[in-house]
Design a protein around this motif. Structure first.
Motif, PDB file in Angstrom:
ATOM      1  N   PRO A 187      -3.909  20.432   0.439  1.00  0.00           N
ATOM      2  CA  PRO A 187      -4.550  19.569  -0.494  1.00  0.00           C
ATOM      3  C   PRO A 187      -4.860  18.341  -0.002  1.00  0.00           C
ATOM      4  O   PRO A 187      -3.951  17.952   0.677  1.00  0.00           O
ATOM      5  CB  PRO A 187      -3.381  19.545  -1.729  1.00  0.00           C
ATOM      6  N   THR A 188      -5.860  17.606  -0.307  1.00  0.00           N
ATOM      7  CA  THR A 188      -6.241  16.290   0.459  1.00  0.00           C
ATOM      8  C   THR A 188      -6.221  15.245  -0.584  1.00  0.00           C
ATOM      9  O   THR A 188      -6.960  14.180  -0.401  1.00  0.00           O
ATOM     10  CB  THR A 188      -7.526  16.447   1.180  1.00  0.00           C
ATOM     11  N   HIS A 189      -5.619  15.547  -1.726  1.00  0.00           N
ATOM     12  CA  HIS A 189      -5.934  14.517  -3.040  1.00  0.00           C
ATOM     13  C   HIS A 189      -4.633  13.853  -3.143  1.00  0.00           C
ATOM     14  O   HIS A 189      -4.483  13.149  -4.083  1.00  0.00           O
ATOM     15  CB  HIS A 189      -6.521  14.987  -4.084  1.00  0.00           C
ATOM     16  N   LEU A 190      -3.543  14.374  -2.560  1.00  0.00           N
ATOM     17  CA  LEU A 190      -2.025  13.862  -2.907  1.00  0.00           C
ATOM     18  C   LEU A 190      -1.446  12.901  -1.754  1.00  0.00           C
ATOM     19  O   LEU A 190      -1.455  13.311  -0.587  1.00  0.00           O
ATOM     20  CB  LEU A 190      -1.276  14.990  -3.098  1.00  0.00           C
ATOM     21  N   VAL A 191      -0.712  12.016  -1.955  1.00  0.00           N
ATOM     22  CA  VAL A 191      -0.064  11.126  -1.120  1.00  0.00           C
ATOM     23  C   VAL A 191       1.403  11.030  -1.825  1.00  0.00           C
ATOM     24  O   VAL A 191       1.401  11.067  -3.318  1.00  0.00           O
ATOM     25  CB  VAL A 191      -0.676  10.037  -0.887  1.00  0.00           C
ATOM     26  N   ARG A 192       2.430  10.568  -1.086  1.00  0.00           N
ATOM     27  CA  ARG A 192       3.531  10.398  -1.419  1.00  0.00           C
ATOM     28  C   ARG A 192       4.344   9.020  -1.099  1.00  0.00           C
ATOM     29  O   ARG A 192       3.959   8.654   0.164  1.00  0.00           O
ATOM     30  CB  ARG A 192       4.493  11.510  -1.360  1.00  0.00           C
ATOM     31  N   PHE A 193       4.962   8.435  -1.907  1.00  0.00           N
ATOM     32  CA  PHE A 193       5.655   7.070  -1.675  1.00  0.00           C
ATOM     33  C   PHE A 193       7.086   7.486  -1.574  1.00  0.00           C
ATOM     34  O   PHE A 193       7.466   7.768  -2.709  1.00  0.00           O
ATOM     35  CB  PHE A 193       5.365   6.017  -2.502  1.00  0.00           C
ATOM     36  N   CYS A 194       7.919   6.623  -0.851  1.00  0.00           N
ATOM     37  CA  CYS A 194       9.227   6.828  -0.669  1.00  0.00           C
ATOM     38  C   CYS A 194       9.936   5.675  -1.391  1.00  0.00           C
ATOM     39  O   CYS A 194       9.527   4.509  -1.255  1.00  0.00           O
ATOM     40  CB  CYS A 194       9.767   6.854   0.783  1.00  0.00           C
ATOM     41  N   PHE A 195      10.825   6.150  -2.299  1.00  0.00           N
ATOM     42  CA  PHE A 195      11.374   4.912  -3.174  1.00  0.00           C
ATOM     43  C   PHE A 195      12.838   4.623  -2.802  1.00  0.00           C
ATOM     44  O   PHE A 195      13.665   3.961  -3.323  1.00  0.00           O
ATOM     45  CB  PHE A 195      11.422   5.204  -4.586  1.00  0.00           C
ATOM     46  N   CYS A 196      13.538   5.413  -1.371  1.00  0.00           N
ATOM     47  CA  CYS A 196      14.919   5.196  -1.251  1.00  0.00           C
ATOM     48  C   CYS A 196      14.956   4.083  -0.247  1.00  0.00           C
ATOM     49  O   CYS A 196      15.067   4.193   0.999  1.00  0.00           O
ATOM     50  CB  CYS A 196      15.493   6.314  -0.685  1.00  0.00           C
ATOM     51  N   LYS A 197      14.460   2.813  -0.659  1.00  0.00           N
ATOM     52  CA  LYS A 197      14.220   1.570  -0.181  1.00  0.00           C
ATOM     53  C   LYS A 197      15.064   0.667  -0.739  1.00  0.00           C
ATOM     54  O   LYS A 197      15.442   0.720  -1.842  1.00  0.00           O
ATOM     55  CB  LYS A 197      12.823   1.219   0.060  1.00  0.00           C
TER      56      LYS A 197
END
Length: 101
Positions: free
Chosen positions: A74-84
């Protein structure tokens, strides 16, 4: 329990910031990542191009979901990490609020 509560707080903070920036955030449970649907957010870029743009122009890193596939990605999904750290998340939300594309 304390770690789970802390991660839930960070997740909710980043999720609210992504939504405020106009992004559609998918439900998240049991992970350190929030997934954003670019197509549903009205962004016509593919995931890799969007992530590169976001890193270079906004100063926030995201991960293209297609990087985890060999075929039929799939080329319409991105993820962001929140363990910051809180201050890192706050700065990311501030930058995202200044404009994504």
């Amino acid at each position: 329990a304390g770690l789970a509560d802390d991660m839930a707080r960070r997740r909710d903070f980043l999720s609210a910031g992504l939504r405020a920036a106009g992004l559609v955030v998918l439900p998240c449970a049991g992970t350190y990542f929030l997934t954003v649907d670019l197509a549903a957010s009205g962004i016509g870029m593919e995931d890799r191009a969007f992530c590169q743009h976001l890193t270079e122009k906004v100063g926030v890193a995201a991960i293209p979901i297609s990087a985890f596939f060999e075929v039929d990605a799939p080329t319409h999904l991105v993820r962001f990490c929140f363990c910051k750290r809180d201050e890192v998340l706050a700065e990311a939300v501030r930058r995202l609020g200044s404009g994504i594309v």
